[in-house]
Motif scaffolding. Structure first.
Motif, PDB file in Angstrom:
ATOM      1  N   GLY A   1       7.480   3.391  -0.787  1.00 63.89           N
ATOM      2  CA  GLY A   1       8.060   2.700   0.364  1.00 63.89           C
ATOM      3  C   GLY A   1       7.402   3.108   1.664  1.00 63.89           C
ATOM      4  N   ASP A   2       7.135   4.398   1.821  1.00 60.41           N
ATOM      5  CA  ASP A   2       6.460   4.860   3.039  1.00 60.41           C
ATOM      6  C   ASP A   2       5.052   4.295   3.135  1.00 60.41           C
ATOM      7  OD1 ASP A   2       8.305   6.199   4.516  1.00 60.41           O
ATOM      8  OD2 ASP A   2       7.473   8.190   4.201  1.00 60.41           O
ATOM      9  N   ASN A   3       4.373   4.158   2.017  1.00 64.21           N
ATOM     10  CA  ASN A   3       3.031   3.577   2.056  1.00 64.21           C
ATOM     11  C   ASN A   3       3.074   2.120   2.489  1.00 64.21           C
ATOM     12  OD1 ASN A   3       0.665   5.356   1.204  1.00 64.21           O
ATOM     13  ND2 ASN A   3       2.331   5.991  -0.140  1.00 64.21           N
ATOM     14  N   PHE A   4       4.065   1.378   2.010  1.00 64.13           N
ATOM     15  CA  PHE A   4       4.224  -0.003   2.478  1.00 64.13           C
ATOM     16  C   PHE A   4       4.551  -0.020   3.973  1.00 64.13           C
ATOM     17  CE2 PHE A   4       5.313  -1.342  -2.031  1.00 64.13           C
ATOM     18  CZ  PHE A   4       4.140  -2.067  -2.208  1.00 64.13           C
ATOM     19  N   GLY A   5       5.439   0.885   4.404  1.00 63.07           N
ATOM     20  CA  GLY A   5       5.774   0.980   5.817  1.00 63.07           C
ATOM     21  C   GLY A   5       4.552   1.314   6.657  1.00 63.07           C
ATOM     22  N   TYR A   6       3.728   2.231   6.156  1.00 57.95           N
ATOM     23  CA  TYR A   6       2.494   2.603   6.847  1.00 57.95           C
ATOM     24  C   TYR A   6       1.573   1.389   6.985  1.00 57.95           C
ATOM     25  CZ  TYR A   6      -2.044   4.802   7.651  1.00 57.95           C
ATOM     26  OH  TYR A   6      -3.268   5.143   8.163  1.00 57.95           O
TER      27      TYR A   6
END
Length: 191
Positions: free
Chosen positions: A44-49
């Protein structure tokens, strides 16, 4: 995963509920709950990034001033992520409000992906794994501790946020001068 992408959802509640369900019913393996929580947080953080990297900066440049993020403050954000991005990404995971926005801001502020990924994975593993395994191990005692621990973590988190805000307010001009100087010399990519 959705919370880490920037949606304000109760991730801790989901992890704790799944871990307690695993403990009480044995219909879920705690290893699976832990792995799903860690993977969801990191992915999820990678998508957010990526969202922040491709959409965040132009959006903040266009509309950021409406919420106090002027061009100078965006530059300051890039400066802070350039110099302290690893700590911001790792420790931001443990602060509920920050967790929703850290990945988006890291992408928007052009934090290098390998650096982001390393500290995102470490933070996600400690945070999600800690909640899942901690809840499972503490078992029935979690309801007794959650109020006290939750209150303590909330107070500590609020104190850290207030401390950071005071530090930034006191040092904004000095940090801004450093950020502008480094941007002019090309030591970090300007907005």
């Amino acid at each position: 995963m959705m919370e880490s992408m920037g949606l304000p959802l109760p991730a801790e509640t989901c992890i704790i509920t799944a871990a307690l369900y695993s403990l009480k019913t044995h219909h879920l393996a705690i290893e699976g709950v832990t792995a799903a929580a860690i993977l969801g947080a990191v992915i999820g953080d990678n998508f957010g990034y990526l969202i922040g990297r491709h959409v965040g900066l132009p959006l903040l440049q266009k509309h950021g001033a409406k919420i106090g993020l002027t061009a100078d403050r965006l530059l300051l954000g890039e400066y802070l992520f350039h110099h302290h991005g690893d700590a911001i990404v790792f420790f931001g995971r443990f602060i509920s409000v920050a967790r929703v926005f850290v990945a988006l801001l890291a992408g928007a502020c052009q934090l290098r992906w390998p650096r982001f990924m390393l500290f995102n994975a470490l933070g996600g593993t400690c945070w999600a794994g800690g909640y899942a395994l901690g809840t499972y191990i503490l078992g029935n005692q979690i309801t007794k501790l959650s109020g006290k621990v939750g209150t303590a973590v909330g107070i500590i988190g609020a104190a850290c946020l207030v401390g950071c805000a005071i530090f930034l307010k006191k040092n904004e001009k000095k940090l801004m001068q450093r950020a502008l100087a480094e941007a002019k010399t090309g030591q970090f990519p300007p907005a």
